[in-house]
Design a protein around this motif. Structure first.
Motif, PDB file in Angstrom:
ATOM      1  N   ARG A  98     -48.225  92.112  66.224  1.00 33.09           N
ATOM      2  CA  ARG A  98     -48.159  90.970  65.278  1.00 33.09           C
ATOM      3  C   ARG A  98     -46.868  90.331  65.667  1.00 33.09           C
ATOM      4  N   ASP A 110     -52.151  92.026  63.018  1.00 28.50           N
ATOM      5  CA  ASP A 110     -53.511  91.309  63.102  1.00 28.50           C
ATOM      6  C   ASP A 110     -54.297  91.655  64.262  1.00 28.50           C
ATOM      7  N   TYR A 111     -53.707  92.365  65.092  1.00 26.12           N
ATOM      8  CA  TYR A 111     -54.436  92.641  66.381  1.00 26.12           C
ATOM      9  C   TYR A 111     -54.516  94.097  66.550  1.00 26.12           C
TER      10      TYR A 111
END
Length: 122
Positions: A98, A110-111
């Motif tokens: 993030r 997010d990832y």
């Protein structure tokens, strides 16, 4: 396109050690909060350890003193060294990223990588 690729999981006896790696592409790990989560079968995903963009490390109480998170900026890789492993450490371990701000809530990330299985036998 951001990719996080974990490796290093496996089957280990209680008391053993493993080093997990998370190789990042599409982002610079020194600019992100890079965090390890784990999810055991039938349980929610939980924070394990991580390193902020500024290099500050954070550990869950369950792994504190047994684990070390580190970062190699040149390799754009984050590591989780886990020692004195216990059967309750058995889970799929995920690397997440993030931008800047570090959270222990997995919903804020997010990832994600695909995960690596860690199994600790008693």
């Amino acid at each position: 396109q951001v990719q996080l690729v974990e490796s290093g999981g496996g089957l280990v006896q209680a008391g053993g050690s493993l080093r997990l790696s998370c190789v990042a592409s599409g982002l610079t790990v020194s600019q992100y909060a890079m965090v390890w989560f784990r999810q055991a079968s039938g349980k929610e995903r939980e924070h394990v350890a991580g390193i902020s963009w500024s290099g500050i490390t954070n550990y869950a109480d369950s792994v504190k003193g047994r684990s070390t998170v580190s970062r190699d900026n040149a390799k754009n890789t984050v590591y989780l060294q886990m020692n004195s492993l216990k059967p309750e450490d058995t889970a799929v371990y995920y690397c997440a990223a993030r931008a800047y701000i570090y959270y222990t809530n997995p919903k804020m990330y997010d990832y994600w990588g695909q995960g690596t299985q860690v199994t600790v036998s008693s």
